[in-house]
Scaffold this active site. Structure first.
Site, PDB file in Angstrom:
ATOM      1  N   CYS A  42       0.854  -1.197   0.000  1.00 55.75           N
ATOM      2  CA  CYS A  42       0.000   0.000   0.000  1.00 55.75           C
ATOM      3  C   CYS A  42       0.890   1.246   0.000  1.00 55.75           C
ATOM      4  O   CYS A  42       2.005   1.234   0.517  1.00 55.75           O
ATOM      5  CB  CYS A  42      -0.901  -0.005   1.236  1.00 55.75           C
ATOM      6  N   ASP A  44       0.488   3.733   1.736  1.00 53.67           N
ATOM      7  CA  ASP A  44       0.468   4.323   3.083  1.00 53.67           C
ATOM      8  C   ASP A  44       1.892   4.594   3.590  1.00 53.67           C
ATOM      9  O   ASP A  44       2.745   3.705   3.563  1.00 53.67           O
ATOM     10  CB  ASP A  44      -0.258   3.350   4.029  1.00 53.67           C
ATOM     11  N   ARG A  46       3.025   4.777   6.410  1.00 54.42           N
ATOM     12  CA  ARG A  46       3.438   4.063   7.621  1.00 54.42           C
ATOM     13  C   ARG A  46       3.885   2.629   7.346  1.00 54.42           C
ATOM     14  O   ARG A  46       4.247   1.893   8.269  1.00 54.42           O
ATOM     15  CB  ARG A  46       2.275   4.058   8.632  1.00 54.42           C
ATOM     16  N   HIS A  98      -2.186  -3.891   5.056  1.00 51.11           N
ATOM     17  CA  HIS A  98      -2.022  -3.490   6.462  1.00 51.11           C
ATOM     18  C   HIS A  98      -3.383  -3.190   7.076  1.00 51.11           C
ATOM     19  O   HIS A  98      -4.280  -2.670   6.401  1.00 51.11           O
ATOM     20  CB  HIS A  98      -1.097  -2.270   6.585  1.00 51.11           C
ATOM     21  N   CYS A 101      -6.339   0.080   6.904  1.00 49.34           N
ATOM     22  CA  CYS A 101      -5.990   0.700   5.609  1.00 49.34           C
ATOM     23  C   CYS A 101      -7.103   1.679   5.194  1.00 49.34           C
ATOM     24  O   CYS A 101      -8.278   1.305   5.122  1.00 49.34           O
ATOM     25  CB  CYS A 101      -5.827  -0.398   4.561  1.00 49.34           C
TER      26      CYS A 101
END
Ligand code: CO
Length: 214
Positions: A42, A44, A46, A98, A101
């Site tokens: 992803c 993302d 993080r 994750h 999400c």
């Protein structure tokens, strides 16, 4: 200092420290890449692939998009997979989702009119939700529903990889790569394995290439 200026400054410091620790580092790395892993994750911020598995530059070939999707008409992802499998000959393809999400969570809600493009990208996730609606809707909280759909999405994306002719041809000719579905927990930094498909795993007949043209 602005955030992008800090990045440039940090880059200089990192390059200098790396060169001091290992004077031949960049020359060696610049010469070639031989990653054994393709990571589909992803976007993302993080979930940075290299950092969460403590990998060095050169170890992981990566593609990231919103909610780590493998879409059969996405030339970006397909090109990455083709290059990784046919040219780099990676041994493993890891789809990593994750929990919590944002893309998956958004797919459980109505379309947002201002995000016309993103709505279309999330349609594929809505389809997975629809396929597993009974199971997902049985869960009480929004967090539980999101996190189960995160897992189902990872499993579905691994399956979609196995539907691709690039993967089926590599399985036939090279007995590789192995496909993996992992999920990452933001709150403790731990990865869990959800599914593994070794080369030659069963593929639904409608996704197989015909033996020969008529
Ligand atoms: Co995400």
């Amino acid at each position: 200092m602005k955030s992008h200026e800090r990045l440039l400054l940090e880059n200089r410091a990192w390059a200098e420290e790396t060169r001091q620790r290992d004077p031949g580092y960049f020359e060696r790395l610049a010469a070639d890449q031989r990653p054994k892993i393709l990571w589909i994750g992803c976007s993302d911020s993080r979930v940075p692939a290299d950092i969460i598995v403590n990998a060095e530059p050169g170890e992981i070939f990566a593609h990231r998009n919103i909610a780590n999707q493998v879409v059969a008409t996405d030339f970006n992802c397909l090109s990455v997979v083709q290059y990784a499998v046919q040219v780099l000959k990676v041994e493993h393809v890891i789809v990593c989702g994750h929990y919590n999400c944002g893309g998956v969570k958004a797919s459980l809600d109505r379309q947002r009119p201002e995000l016309s493009l993103l709505n279309k990208w999330l349609m594929h996730l809505k389809d997975i939700y629809r396929m597993h609606r009974d199971e997902v809707d049985r869960l009480e909280s929004m967090t539980e529903r999101t996190n189960r759909l995160v897992e189902l999405n990872v499993i579905e994306q691994v399956r979609r990889l196995s539907h691709m002719s690039i993967i089926q041809t590599a399985w036939k000719n090279e007995q590789s790569p192995m496909l993996h579905g992992w999920v990452y927990a933001l709150d403790d930094g731990i990865l869990q394995q959800l599914v593994t498909l070794p080369a030659g795993s069963d593929v639904d007949v409608i996704y197989q290439e015909a033996e020969s043209a008529i």
